[in-house]
Design an enzyme around this catalytic site. Structure first.
Site, PDB file in Angstrom:
ATOM      1  N   SER A 262       0.390  -1.098  -0.064  1.00 42.30           N
ATOM      2  CA  SER A 262       0.017   0.204  -0.326  1.00 42.30           C
ATOM      3  C   SER A 262       0.831   1.058  -0.242  1.00 42.30           C
ATOM      4  CB  SER A 262      -0.606  -0.051   1.387  1.00 42.30           C
ATOM      5  OG  SER A 262      -1.504   1.110   1.215  1.00 42.30           O
TER       6      SER A 262
ATOM      7  N   ASP B 171      -1.903   5.883  -3.638  1.00 44.89           N
ATOM      8  CA  ASP B 171      -0.831   5.470  -2.445  1.00 44.89           C
ATOM      9  C   ASP B 171      -0.831   4.370  -3.871  1.00 44.89           C
ATOM     10  OD1 ASP B 171      -3.132   3.867  -2.434  1.00 44.89           O
ATOM     11  OD2 ASP B 171      -2.222   2.945  -0.688  1.00 44.89           O
TER      12      ASP B 171
END
Length: 449
Positions: free
Chosen positions: A101, A241
């Site tokens: 992530s 992200d």
């Protein structure tokens, strides 16, 4: 929190904490837990982000899956929500995303989805952990023609982009948009998506080299996007992200619009269209007190969960709600997706802006946000475990709450993905809440480092 899985899958430093051996074991155990291999040949879809270790871990997980007779479809570099969508579209038994992530490149992780596109519930993660750590079941190694095969997908990104395009019906020509792809998964999908939307857009941080993912860019480092939006007179900027499951926005003045405001703005728009199911939005305990005030003033009910988009999603499913999310930019539009999707959130917000006839700054100013201070304290692994029973930390929290006297709140929690204790204090007096957050963080550091 589990022994291998945190709030967002298994995660650690690649090739150190998250090793190839462990990845193979997770692949084998996942195949056993998520498929009925006695009656059919399991099929598992695998995607990954751009970090340098992703291909290594994909190979290890694929080997583990094939060794117990599962066939693997590799969809290459895609966003996490693409895996959640494609596992349903292609009719696969499970989906796996290799990503850490928003974390730096040395980290990586394994997120697992069921055949319906939803992340694993705690009980299934615990079964996987038991197989790996306790040896409750010994994986049945296949030989000969029963060994699994690996093949590459051809149309996965196109199928995912077409799905996103079907969720909007506005034209975006004439809007100037900046996109920060974090040198991650969105680098492979956002340019085509926004081209197909007819938008005038500029791309930042979309040249991944394996080690620059999330480095001074993306939703955790917004400074470059803020400056670009101002300098180039953009209407809005979107920052994703590394795996593009979250998004933060920047208005035309360079101000950050976080997940609280995105959920609030979109929830109000959905309610005006009679599309906000049960007139309810779902957020976590981290959401600002100003968010709650705004929703109350606009006839929107609020459901609150623990931190983690998985818990937001669980509450949304239970209540039949259509929107929920986190401050960090995980926003779930359950009518269109089974998980947070940064690019979906971006185009839904873009559609809301277009329909309102207002600028993003005008929409965001309607939500009065209380000052909020967050201090992250890096602690030892044993410190994370000891936190809940530490009397001195409890005393420091109680002292801060007494001083706020109802005009704010304190939230101290263990990070589900990193070796951190997160200290958050919220209130109207910014100097006061900063002092209180620092005081609590100092005690945490003394007790748990």
């Amino acid at each position: 929190m589990g022994r291998l899985f945190g709030t967002d899958g298994a995660r650690g430093v690649a090739n150190s904490e998250l090793t190839c051996e462990l990845s193979m074991q997770i692949g084998r155990a996942a195949a056993m837990v998520l498929t009925d291999s006695q009656h059919k040949r399991p099929r598992v879809l695998i995607g990954m982000d751009t970090r340098i270790s992703s291909e290594m871990l994909r190979s290890a997980i694929s080997a583990g899956l094939c060794s117990v007779g599962a066939d693997v479809l590799s969809v290459g570099v895609v966003p996490t929500p693409a895996v959640a969508f494609l596992v349903q579209k292609y009719g696969y038994d499970a989906g796996i995303m290799i990503s850490a992530s928003h974390n730096p490149c040395e980290y990586n992780g394994i997120k697992i989805f069921k055949s319906d596109g939803y992340k694993l519930p705690d009980e299934l993660e615990e079964k996987i952990e038991e197989i790996i750590l306790d040896g409750t079941i010994v994986p049945d190694a296949k030989i000969g023609g029963e060994v699994g095969r690996i093949r590459e997908a051809d149309m996965s990104r196109i199928d995912y982009i077409e799905h996103l395009l079907e969720t909007v019906d506005e034209e975006f020509s004439g809007m100037k948009i900046a996109l920060d792809c974090a040198n991650g998964s969105a680098s492979f999908t956002a340019p085509q998506l926004f081209t197909d939307l007819g938008a005038d857009f500029e791309i930042l941080s979309a040249v991944p080299n394996g080690i620059n993912i999330n480095r001074n860019c993306g939703s955790t480092h917004l400074e470059a996007l803020q400056k670009f939006v101002i300098d180039n007179k953009c209407d809005v900027g979107f920052a994703f992200d590394g795996d593009a499951d979250r998004m933060l926005a920047v208005d035309e003045n360079g101000n950050v619009v976080d997940g609280d405001k995105i959920v609030a703005i979109c929830a109000k728009s959905l309610r005006e269209q009679n599309m906000l199911k049960n007139d309810t939005a779902v957020v976590t305990v981290m959401s600002n007190m100003g968010f709650h005030d705004y929703c109350k003033n606009n006839g929107i009910n609020v459901e609150v969960t623990s931190v983690g988009d998985r818990y937001v999603l669980e509450r949304m499913i239970e209540g039949g709600y259509s929107i929920g999310g986190e401050q960090s930019g995980h926003v779930i539009f359950l009518d269109y997706a089974s998980t947070g999707d940064g690019q979906l959130s971006a185009i839904q917000l873009l559609q809301t802006i277009k329909r309102s006839g207002k600028t993003l700054s005008e929409l965001a100013k309607e939500i009065e946000i209380y000052p909020q201070v967050m201090v992250n304290v890096r602690v030892s692994k044993i410190g994370k475990v000891r936190y809940a029973k530490d009397a001195e930390i409890k005393k420091a929290i109680q002292s801060a709450e007494a001083e706020l006297n109802g005009a704010g709140r304190v939230l101290v929690r263990v990070s589900g993905t990193e070796p951190l204790i997160r200290v958050m204090v919220e209130g109207k007096d910014e100097e006061q809440i900063k002092r209180l957050a620092d005081d609590i963080a100092s005690v945490v550091k003394d007790r748990l480092i």
